[in-house]
Design an enzyme around this catalytic site. Structure first.
Site, PDB file in Angstrom:
ATOM      1  N   TYR A 234      -2.750  -1.146  10.654  1.00  0.00           N
ATOM      2  CA  TYR A 234      -2.834  -1.886   9.391  1.00  0.00           C
ATOM      3  C   TYR A 234      -1.646  -1.548   8.502  1.00  0.00           C
ATOM      4  CZ  TYR A 234      -3.831  -2.156   4.425  1.00  0.00           C
ATOM      5  OH  TYR A 234      -3.710  -2.344   3.070  1.00  0.00           O
ATOM      6  N   HIS A 235      -1.390  -0.269   8.290  1.00  0.00           N
ATOM      7  CA  HIS A 235      -0.275   0.128   7.427  1.00  0.00           C
ATOM      8  C   HIS A 235       1.063  -0.329   8.010  1.00  0.00           C
ATOM      9  CE1 HIS A 235      -3.373   3.069   5.931  1.00  0.00           C
ATOM     10  NE2 HIS A 235      -2.893   2.608   4.794  1.00  0.00           N
TER      11      HIS A 235
ATOM     12  N   THR B 178       0.836  -1.193   0.000  1.00  0.00           N
ATOM     13  CA  THR B 178       0.000   0.000   0.000  1.00  0.00           C
ATOM     14  C   THR B 178       0.871   1.243   0.000  1.00  0.00           C
ATOM     15  OG1 THR B 178      -1.521   1.322   1.362  1.00  0.00           O
ATOM     16  CG2 THR B 178      -0.172  -0.293   2.514  1.00  0.00           C
TER      17      THR B 178
ATOM     18  N   LYS C  27       1.766  -3.813   6.960  1.00  0.00           N
ATOM     19  CA  LYS C  27       2.264  -3.878   5.583  1.00  0.00           C
ATOM     20  C   LYS C  27       3.758  -3.537   5.520  1.00  0.00           C
ATOM     21  CE  LYS C  27      -1.468  -4.702   3.014  1.00  0.00           C
ATOM     22  NZ  LYS C  27      -1.588  -5.812   2.058  1.00  0.00           N
TER      23      LYS C  27
ATOM     24  N   SER D 272      -1.353   3.832  10.534  1.00  0.00           N
ATOM     25  CA  SER D 272      -2.297   2.980  11.256  1.00  0.00           C
ATOM     26  C   SER D 272      -1.605   1.653  11.551  1.00  0.00           C
ATOM     27  CB  SER D 272      -3.568   2.730  10.431  1.00  0.00           C
ATOM     28  OG  SER D 272      -3.301   1.843   9.359  1.00  0.00           O
TER      29      SER D 272
END
Length: 387
Positions: free
Chosen positions: A181-182, A144, A185, A179
């Site tokens: 989530y990031h 991302t 990644k 975040s």
């Protein structure tokens, strides 16, 4: 070419599997249907109804004569994953199978831990499966653009040439995600680069912008082949929300001033980027990074594009931003790798007219209005959505 698509029941995984199958690949898909269970947890469904994976693959076979093999299980289960890789023997593995929502990862401790465990451990299991079973397998991993954050310098494609105290080196581009989530990644990218450098694996990391659109040439062949359309404040995207609000005659809700800039990409370009990466694999030992976007726009510019394109009156409303982020910032992304392989991008203005507005109009009665409002605040370690 044999391609195994992990997360092949999801928003991007399913149309990618169809696109690869339609262009000649032998395709298998893996999924544990976790994304469907998130719908139950959040109390929101896809705007467009979606069929089961079994129905989808049967319809595709009936229409084309091509069979997509399915495997049901979890990447966190290493024994299951190793067995699938041994049985299917892919040339390429496309990895979509991760919890993909930044707001979901910021709900509370449990959701942050789930996101990191699911994403990082599943990806690490995959690296070991490739290394131990067939190191020649090319891993195409969906990353991302959010890994980079919003640095005050141009965002290069994964790597940065630096000079420090008279010496030069090539290092991975600094990451400043926004975040949990990031962050997961970022951990994935570092683990993949390590595996390429130490074990000689080959991988392409696709740092993708915000995806919009719901239809591809393959999903349009039959309504039962449709992929998801997420619009809620947890799993939806800002463009999907704006389109729904325009069709329903509601104000487009912009967080803050709308100066936050993002890279965006049409879903048809996403599936073609995957095909191009698979058809042109990285070299053994190479960790290759492509920035996967076709346009950069601020949130305010996205709202203006929707308002200017919609055949009706559209108002814009600015809300307090539930996220902790710069209200406006420098944003310039280097994007050369995929165009050099032949990508011919679509543009947002065309997709709004030909696809997004008609899709929303057709299914407008399925909109959950309450789901459009933000409920997760970055500044709080525990939100009301906690379960």
């Amino acid at each position: 070419m044999r391609v195994l698509v992990l997360g092949g029941d999801g928003y991007l995984g399913w149309p990618t599997a169809l696109h690869l199958s339609d262009t000649g690949a032998e395709v298998g898909v893996v999924d544990n249907f976790l994304r469907r269970r998130y719908d139950d947890e959040m109390g929101v469904d896809s705007l467009v109804p979606i069929e089961s994976l079994e129905v989808r693959t049967d319809v595709w076979h009936d229409l084309t004569g091509r069979r997509i093999e399915t495997f049901v299980g979890d990447l966190v289960d290493a024994e299951f994953l190793f067995d699938v890789v041994r049985r299917f023997r892919p040339d390429t593995i496309v990895h979509f199978a991760e919890q993909r929502s930044a707001p979901y990862s910021m709900i509370d401790r449990a959701h942050a831990v789930h996101t990191q465990h699911n994403n990082v451990i599943g990806n690490l299991n995959l690296l070991y499966a490739i290394a131990e079973i067939d190191p020649s397998i090319h891993l195409v991993k969906l990353g991302t653009m959010g890994e980079y954050g919003t640095p005050n310098i141009d965002i290069e494609e994964g790597w940065l040439e630096i000079e420090h105290k008279g010496r030069r080196d090539r290092v991975m581009f600094p990451k400043r995600p926004n975040s949990f989530y990031h962050l997961s990644k970022v951990h994935d990218s570092h683990n993949i680069e390590f595996a390429c450098r130490i074990w000689g694996l080959r991988a392409t990391d696709l740092n993708q912008g915000v995806v919009y659109g719901q239809q591809t040439p393959q999903t349009e062949r039959d309504p039962r082949l449709a992929t998801r359309f997420d619009y809620d404040a947890v799993f939806g995207t800002v463009l999907n929300r704006f389109v729904i609000q325009a069709v329903l005659g509601e104000p487009l809700t912009v967080y803050g001033s709308g100066g936050q800039t993002r890279g965006i990409i049409d879903i048809r370009d996403t599936v073609e980027c995957i095909r191009l990466a698979a058809a042109n694999p990285a070299e053994p030992g190479e960790f290759r990074v492509f920035n996967q976007l076709t346009e950069s726009m601020s949130v305010h510019e996205m709202a203006k594009a929707v308002a200017d394109t919609f055949p009706g009156i559209v108002e814009v409303e600015n809300l307090e931003n539930p996220r902790v982020e710069a209200d406006s910032h420098y944003y310039n992304v280097v994007f050369t790798g995929l165009p050099s392989l032949g990508l011919q991008p679509h543009r947002l203005s065309d997709t709004l007219i030909t696809s997004l507005f008609p899709v929303v109009e057709q299914h407008r009665e399925r909109v959950n209005h309450a789901a459009l409002s933000p409920t997760v605040r970055w500044s709080s370690p525990s939100n009301d959505l906690a379960t």
